[in-house]
Design a protein around this motif. Sequence first.
Motif, PDB file in Angstrom:
ATOM      1  N   TYR A 112      -3.004 -10.983   5.558  1.00  0.00           N
ATOM      2  CA  TYR A 112      -3.868 -10.643   4.429  1.00  0.00           C
ATOM      3  C   TYR A 112      -5.044 -11.617   4.404  1.00  0.00           C
ATOM      4  O   TYR A 112      -4.849 -12.836   4.472  1.00  0.00           O
ATOM      5  CB  TYR A 112      -3.092 -10.730   3.110  1.00  0.00           C
ATOM      6  CG  TYR A 112      -1.859  -9.839   3.098  1.00  0.00           C
ATOM      7  CD1 TYR A 112      -1.941  -8.517   2.694  1.00  0.00           C
ATOM      8  CD2 TYR A 112      -0.622 -10.333   3.513  1.00  0.00           C
ATOM      9  CE1 TYR A 112      -0.816  -7.703   2.691  1.00  0.00           C
ATOM     10  CE2 TYR A 112       0.501  -9.524   3.520  1.00  0.00           C
ATOM     11  CZ  TYR A 112       0.400  -8.203   3.113  1.00  0.00           C
ATOM     12  OH  TYR A 112       1.511  -7.407   3.124  1.00  0.00           O
ATOM     13  N   MET A 132      -7.309  -8.312  -1.402  1.00  0.00           N
ATOM     14  CA  MET A 132      -6.803  -8.703  -0.095  1.00  0.00           C
ATOM     15  C   MET A 132      -6.918  -7.511   0.860  1.00  0.00           C
ATOM     16  O   MET A 132      -6.612  -6.374   0.478  1.00  0.00           O
ATOM     17  CB  MET A 132      -5.331  -9.115  -0.181  1.00  0.00           C
ATOM     18  CG  MET A 132      -5.093 -10.437  -0.875  1.00  0.00           C
ATOM     19  SD  MET A 132      -5.510 -11.833   0.208  1.00  0.00           S
ATOM     20  CE  MET A 132      -4.795 -13.184  -0.734  1.00  0.00           C
ATOM     21  N   ALA A 162      -5.324  -5.848   4.058  1.00  0.00           N
ATOM     22  CA  ALA A 162      -4.113  -5.886   4.873  1.00  0.00           C
ATOM     23  C   ALA A 162      -4.486  -5.621   6.326  1.00  0.00           C
ATOM     24  O   ALA A 162      -5.109  -4.608   6.647  1.00  0.00           O
ATOM     25  CB  ALA A 162      -3.112  -4.851   4.386  1.00  0.00           C
ATOM     26  N   ALA A 172       2.011  -2.960   2.272  1.00  0.00           N
ATOM     27  CA  ALA A 172       0.915  -3.553   1.504  1.00  0.00           C
ATOM     28  C   ALA A 172       1.097  -3.323   0.008  1.00  0.00           C
ATOM     29  O   ALA A 172       0.859  -4.232  -0.816  1.00  0.00           O
ATOM     30  CB  ALA A 172      -0.416  -2.969   1.972  1.00  0.00           C
ATOM     31  N   MET A 220      -5.653  -4.161  -3.280  1.00  0.00           N
ATOM     32  CA  MET A 220      -5.307  -4.218  -1.864  1.00  0.00           C
ATOM     33  C   MET A 220      -6.163  -3.220  -1.082  1.00  0.00           C
ATOM     34  O   MET A 220      -6.343  -2.070  -1.501  1.00  0.00           O
ATOM     35  CB  MET A 220      -3.827  -3.871  -1.661  1.00  0.00           C
ATOM     36  CG  MET A 220      -3.349  -3.944  -0.223  1.00  0.00           C
ATOM     37  SD  MET A 220      -3.312  -5.633   0.438  1.00  0.00           S
ATOM     38  CE  MET A 220      -1.919  -6.290  -0.496  1.00  0.00           C
TER      39      MET A 220
END
Length: 724
Positions: A455, A469, A471, A509, A526
């Motif tokens: 990440y 973040m 992935a 994720a 995410m």
Amino acid sequence: MSSPLISAYLISVGILLMAAAHASILARGIGHARVNWSFAVVCVGFAGFQFCNALQYSALDHERALAAHLWVNFFSVLVIPPTALAAAALDPKKRSRKPFLWLTGFALLVIAYNFLTPYGYRFLALKQDALASLPWGESIRVIQGPASLVYQATRLVWLIVLAYVLRVAFDRMRMKDRLSSRLIWVGLAIMLVALALSSLSDFGVISLPHLGGFGFVFLAGTFSLVVRKEMRVRELQEKHNALALAREVQERLLADARADQILHHDALTGLPNRAGFIQRLEHAIEQHGSAETKIAVLLFDIDHLGAVKGTHGLATGDELLLQVSQRLRARIRDRDVLARSRSDGFALIASRIKAKTGVSVLCEKLSGMLAEAVELEGQHFKLSASIGLAIYPDDASSAGELLSAAELALHEAKSAGVSQIRSFHPALKENFRQRIGLESALREALDRKQFFLCYQPQVSASTGRTLGMEALLRWQHPELGLVSPLHFIPLAEANGLISHIGAWVVDTACAQLAAWRQAGHADLRMAVNLSATQLLNPYLEDTLLGAIASHGLVPADLELEITESVLIQDPDQTVLRFNALRKLGLRLSIDDFGTGYSSLSYLRVLPVQAFKLDRSFVEGLGKDETSLEICASAIRLAQNLNLDIVAEGVETSAQAEWLRTLGCPIFQGFLFARPLMAEAATAHLAQERAGGITAEAAGTELPRLPSVLAAQSHSGLSAYRARL
């Protein structure tokens, strides 16, 4: 023997012998041997019967007449078994052999009895010998007397045989033509009448010669006529069959030619297909392959033809292929073979090549020819092709190996980009072997839990706080170690594994984001990357919503990043899928923005919330004014369109300061954090929450721009605002 009756008997003998010979010839020629041989024997028997009658009726005394009479009896019995056999041969019903064996035995016994008694089998005694006068004045010697039981039994057997013959004749002749049927029935009627008259003459009621033989003469003549007609019919039938066979052979040849056309030729272009190409390649190697001359195989695929078909339709793609094939055929040598062995390209056999330089010239010629624009319905299409080349006998010793070598060279050319030409070299086999091994290991990697996610934070340019973040998929191979995504992601897309791997990435994720949410990072989102295969997967929505719901998230928590290279593969379908995903509440972002040729056109039609500024532009900040202007334009475009923009690849403090000055709101790069394992990413978030990295990330200690560059930057921004 010059009397009319005797002459008639002798003439009938000749006719019957000719009929016997005719039947024998037919038995050996046209078939039905059993029928014809039996009929021939019957004809010979009746010929003997007629000849002996002539001897009896013309005898000078009683003794000679009686001797001839015994032979008349012999032949009258002799014809019974073959007559029955001839009828049985024509009988459609299969009969047992026993009745015919009994009949033959009976005939032999009667013949033996005939010669063992003084008067023959007919009479127990003889009346006084006398000459009988016929109506026209002729006298004949007639033998009469009381009939014996053997004679009566023989007459009964003859009647049974004739009845059987009549029944068979009725079954057979009613299906024939009327004339032949009538003639045979007349002959049989004459025989029956003659048999009755002969019986009356033998009993002394009347004095007449035996006329049964003349009835059979009529039958024999009719038989000859029928057989002659059958032979003509058979001859016509054979001619008809020969013509039909010739037509069938011609039709079979045409059918084989059509089948060969279908099996070995392409329906669109009329060129040989892959099977036809291999066939001609084998022939070329057999005819022209030698140490003095070489044979080159060129495989070339038209670049981005799939995108053309997607945007302009399959018919346009087919028309392009057709025009390219016509152009190629007009430019190659007569002895070369062009084929459409590939869905988006062609193959060429160039024979009698004396040097490799000639092949190189040919490749350049073909590449330049393909680069010429093709006009269709007022539109101009500028094409290019990737070419793979292999040479016999340098690179292979057979047609199959040569084609495989060219395939490997083409694969390398396509991997290198568009409009590339590659020749086969031995290392390609090893590279391909390694690729196959890697692909095999990739199929097992998911089940063996060899994948994991890293990440990388996306931070606020103003506060340094992590906003989200990204992935990033990683593969830890037990023997090869850490395999780069640049190597295994294309493999996964090519073999269809990317959908399963992508579903695992989304679920993992989402699970990690849910864990961070529980740890207090409530505003974190995410980002995951989608490939072209995933984007066009009809079950994508179910996969995404299932993962989101199972971990207690909402669609807005997940951002999907799609590269521009994905967009150009099927633009129309991509727009439809983007709209469907956006309606679900998911965030959408364009990755590597600016590297494609139609970035702005996609922003116009795609419902995205953000795009990522490619690292290649960020890397040039502070080094050249072009990168500065591109970054400033992209950031200003995002502001005007109310889109978020994330700068990728921020690795230095100078790059971060430039981006802040230009107004970029979100950074991602090594300056803030490398891609982190889940535990390290969790620790990073915890440290940030505790305030340990906020100041540095915010850039409070980063150096300011040099005054000259700052002035250039601000002046550039002012110019862009004026344009917009």
